[in-house]
Design an enzyme around this catalytic site. Structure first.
Site, PDB file in Angstrom:
ATOM      1  N   ARG A  68       4.584   1.239  -6.967  1.00 13.32           N
ATOM      2  CA  ARG A  68       5.808   1.619  -7.662  1.00 13.32           C
ATOM      3  C   ARG A  68       7.064   1.030  -7.034  1.00 13.32           C
ATOM      4  O   ARG A  68       7.929   0.493  -7.732  1.00 13.32           O
ATOM      5  CB  ARG A  68       5.981   3.147  -7.688  1.00 13.32           C
ATOM      6  CG  ARG A  68       5.258   3.825  -8.811  1.00 13.32           C
ATOM      7  CD  ARG A  68       4.833   5.178  -8.382  1.00 13.32           C
ATOM      8  NE  ARG A  68       3.864   5.047  -7.314  1.00 13.32           N
ATOM      9  CZ  ARG A  68       2.565   4.849  -7.520  1.00 13.32           C
ATOM     10  NH1 ARG A  68       2.093   4.783  -8.722  1.00 13.32           N
ATOM     11  NH2 ARG A  68       1.725   4.708  -6.494  1.00 13.32           N
ATOM     12  N   THR A  69       7.190   1.139  -5.726  1.00 12.00           N
ATOM     13  CA  THR A  69       8.438   0.707  -5.105  1.00 12.00           C
ATOM     14  C   THR A  69       8.586  -0.809  -5.231  1.00 12.00           C
ATOM     15  O   THR A  69       9.641  -1.308  -5.643  1.00 12.00           O
ATOM     16  CB  THR A  69       8.494   1.164  -3.629  1.00 12.00           C
ATOM     17  OG1 THR A  69       8.182   2.553  -3.595  1.00 12.00           O
ATOM     18  CG2 THR A  69       9.856   0.932  -3.030  1.00 12.00           C
ATOM     19  N   LYS A  98       1.118 -15.536  12.970  1.00 11.84           N
ATOM     20  CA  LYS A  98       1.218 -16.409  14.146  1.00 11.84           C
ATOM     21  C   LYS A  98       2.012 -15.745  15.267  1.00 11.84           C
ATOM     22  O   LYS A  98       2.233 -16.333  16.307  1.00 11.84           O
ATOM     23  CB  LYS A  98       1.901 -17.731  13.753  1.00 11.84           C
ATOM     24  CG  LYS A  98       1.212 -18.450  12.610  1.00 11.84           C
ATOM     25  CD  LYS A  98       2.015 -19.689  12.220  1.00 11.84           C
ATOM     26  CE  LYS A  98       1.609 -20.226  10.857  1.00 11.84           C
ATOM     27  NZ  LYS A  98       2.613 -21.135  10.311  1.00 11.84           N
ATOM     28  N   ARG A 119       9.772  -2.762   3.403  1.00  9.73           N
ATOM     29  CA  ARG A 119       8.874  -1.629   3.676  1.00  9.73           C
ATOM     30  C   ARG A 119       8.066  -1.990   4.909  1.00  9.73           C
ATOM     31  O   ARG A 119       7.557  -3.111   5.019  1.00  9.73           O
ATOM     32  CB  ARG A 119       7.946  -1.357   2.502  1.00  9.73           C
ATOM     33  CG  ARG A 119       6.845  -0.373   2.861  1.00  9.73           C
ATOM     34  CD  ARG A 119       6.070   0.128   1.684  1.00  9.73           C
ATOM     35  NE  ARG A 119       6.853   1.063   0.896  1.00  9.73           N
ATOM     36  CZ  ARG A 119       6.329   1.852  -0.036  1.00  9.73           C
ATOM     37  NH1 ARG A 119       5.043   1.812  -0.295  1.00  9.73           N
ATOM     38  NH2 ARG A 119       7.094   2.680  -0.721  1.00  9.73           N
ATOM     39  N   HIS A 148      12.551   7.304   2.965  1.00  7.21           N
ATOM     40  CA  HIS A 148      12.319   6.486   1.760  1.00  7.21           C
ATOM     41  C   HIS A 148      13.497   6.800   0.830  1.00  7.21           C
ATOM     42  O   HIS A 148      13.357   7.489  -0.174  1.00  7.21           O
ATOM     43  CB  HIS A 148      10.985   6.884   1.139  1.00  7.21           C
ATOM     44  CG  HIS A 148      10.479   5.956   0.081  1.00  7.21           C
ATOM     45  ND1 HIS A 148      11.264   4.991  -0.525  1.00  7.21           N
ATOM     46  CD2 HIS A 148       9.251   5.834  -0.486  1.00  7.21           C
ATOM     47  CE1 HIS A 148      10.522   4.334  -1.403  1.00  7.21           C
ATOM     48  NE2 HIS A 148       9.310   4.831  -1.400  1.00  7.21           N
TER      49      HIS A 148
HETATM   50  C1  NCD Z   1       5.332   7.076  -1.486  1.00  6.77           C
HETATM   51  C2  NCD Z   1       5.523   6.293  -0.218  1.00  6.77           C
HETATM   52  O1  NCD Z   1       5.161   5.132  -0.140  1.00  6.77           O
HETATM   53  O2  NCD Z   1       6.082   6.878   0.689  1.00  6.77           O
HETATM   54  N1  NCD Z   1       5.062   6.304  -2.599  1.00  6.77           N
HETATM   55  C3  NCD Z   1       6.112   5.759  -3.280  1.00  6.77           C
HETATM   56  O3  NCD Z   1       6.851   4.955  -2.775  1.00  6.77           O
HETATM   57  N2  NCD Z   1       6.311   6.179  -4.525  1.00  6.77           N
HETATM   58  C4  NCD Z   1       4.425   8.215  -1.340  1.00  6.77           C
HETATM   59  C5  NCD Z   1       3.085   8.012  -0.743  1.00  6.77           C
HETATM   60  O4  NCD Z   1       2.680   6.927  -0.364  1.00  6.77           O
HETATM   61  O5  NCD Z   1       2.378   9.013  -0.670  1.00  6.77           O
END
Ligand code: NCD
Length: 324
Positions: A68-69, A98, A119, A148
């Site tokens: 999703r993100t 590397k 991320r 997040h």
């Molecule tokens: C979440 C995350 O990555 O923190 N997912 C997301 O970004 N919608 C929740 C999760 O991984 O459980």
């Protein structure tokens, strides 16, 4: 931009700022961001070509798995006429294999693009990336068990859009309160509003981090920790369910013990949820919500919560890139 651009408060100005934590936001900043959502929604749903981000490139630097993100940031940039450089799993496919450091990687993509969305599995990594990246904004798309922020922004918008307010709400945050960065950021966001109460339901070994508990209570957020479903009050405006984060466990055995301790079923909803509440989940759904609830009109996790994610990220990118 100064080397110390660090984690600045938004204070009404998004342009050029890193988005690392919900603690950077005030109520006013949230409302300013939300005010652009209808326009973003219109662009996306009417499929009108937008030139808002024309000429810009956003690097999506994802060291951890994401659907999703990654997908919604990618779609957000493209909906607004911008372009992306997609770096998925750099620890497998880039010079990180590397031995390249985060510092060097970030500085390279800073040269190629106008914003970096990152991320990373380590808490604090997005802030570190931002400190190396002097010229362009860095957006935290999840730093380990830290925060997040963009997920919390879309979660807060979903609540605001549903109830018309963010104060005077009672919510249930359930699941992996220790490791869920989405819970951490959402609780920080809710602490900005008055008369907000959150019940936190988690297995004993996955309780909300003590330092966060203390700091958010100091800000005025009423937090009530519970370990039994029978303690869920019927007054909750929302339930926010999260999966137990397998990847944060060092022992599979420990994970197995708690992985399905709390699952939302139609029976649980019947007993403890009122008719006007909404059921949220940042997803992925892994032993969190019984699929029979997908048809329940109170379930927003595969509906507005997802769609709002893209609109909010479109607005945020427009703002930090100085195009809104
Ligand atoms: C979440 C995350 O990555 O923190 N997912 C997301 O970004 N919608 C929740 C999760 O991984 O459980």
């Amino acid at each position: 931009m100064a080397a110390s651009k660090g984690i600045a408060t938004i204070n009404g100005v998004f342009k050029g700022k890193d988005i690392i934590s919900l603690n950077q936001f005030s109520q006013k900043d949230l409302m300013l961001l939300f005010s652009y959502v209808p326009e973003m929604k219109k662009i996306a749903t009417s499929q009108t070509p937008s030139k808002l981000l024309e000429g810009t490139i956003t690097t999506l630097l994802f060291y951890e798995p994401s659907s999703r993100t990654f997908g919604s940031f990618n779609a957000s940039v493209k909906r607004l006429g911008g372009q992306t450089v997609d770096i998925i799993n750099p620890q497998q496919f880039s010079s990180v294999v590397k031995g390249e450091t985060l510092e060097d990687t970030v500085r390279v993509f800073e040269a190629y693009s106008n914003a970096i969305v990152i991320r990373h599995p380590e808490k604090g990594a997005a802030a570190i990336a931002a400190s190396y990246c002097k010229e362009i904004p860095v957006i935290n798309a999840g730093d380990g068990i830290g925060e997040h922020p963009t997920q919390a922004l879309l979660d807060l918008y979903t609540l605001y859009d549903t109830f018309g307010r963010l104060d005077n709400l009672t919510g249930l945050l359930a699941g992996d309160a220790l490791n869920s960065r989405t819970i951490h950021s959402l609780a920080a966001g809710l602490s900005l509003f008055k008369k907000t109460t959150v019940y936190i339901l988690s297995p004993d070994i996955l309780k909300f981090p003590k330092d966060l508990l203390v700091s958010l209570r100091k800000k005025g957020l009423k937090i009530i920790e519970i370990t039994d479903e029978t303690d869920i009050p019927k007054t909750c405006n929302f339930w926010y369910w999260t999966r137990v984060q397998k990847e944060r466990f060092s022992s599979v055995k420990e994970y197995e013990k708690v992985k399905s301790q709390f699952v939302v079923t139609p029976l649980l909803m019947k007993k403890y949820a009122n008719k006007d509440m909404i059921l949220m989940d940042p997803l992925p759904r892994v032993k969190t919500i019984d699929t029979r609830l997908d048809r329940d009109p109170r379930s927003v996790y595969l509906r507005s919560q997802i769609r709002n994610g893209m609109y909010i990220r479109m607005a945020l990118l427009g703002l930090v890139l100085g195009r809104l």
